[in-house]
Write a protein that holds these residues in place. Sequence first.
Motif: not given
Length: 172
Positions: A57-79
Amino acid sequence: MSATDDAAAKAPSFDEFYAANVRGITVQIYAYFGNVSDAQDVVQEAFCRAYPKWETLRGYDDPVAWVRRVAWNLATSKWRRMRTAMRFARKQREEHIPGPSPDHVALTTALATLPERQRRAVVLHYLADLSVAEIAKREGVAPGTVKSWLHRARAALADRLSDRSGEEVDDA
């Protein structure tokens, strides 16, 4: 030193990455959930999933986007799970269960006064339908010991419950 090695050397450590981004992602997920503890749980889970993949992930242009997408996916699943649970709960009939009878309360109170082993023997024998031999094996004692516990417990319960019924007669 190659360009890839140079980029990896400049990338922040996971701790630095976490410290710089956890609050912002949590605020975004909180706005979605409306519950700060659920948002924190989801964001923590997203960062936990990112940690073992950090070298990639540290080599990605935007690793924050990866974490944010995972968090949103988890939030949607929980919702969705919460929404499904709420729908299920709304469909259930409300049942009014009467409170315990005075006899039940008296028996529970009397059982609470027994020594632990006697109480356990009574519950296992009369409520769990275990035989004296099964209780003896479970407790690691001789069957005669279980019989003794049951005898003493029955005598104590009879004494306590007869005292109670006598009190009721006096009050009537």
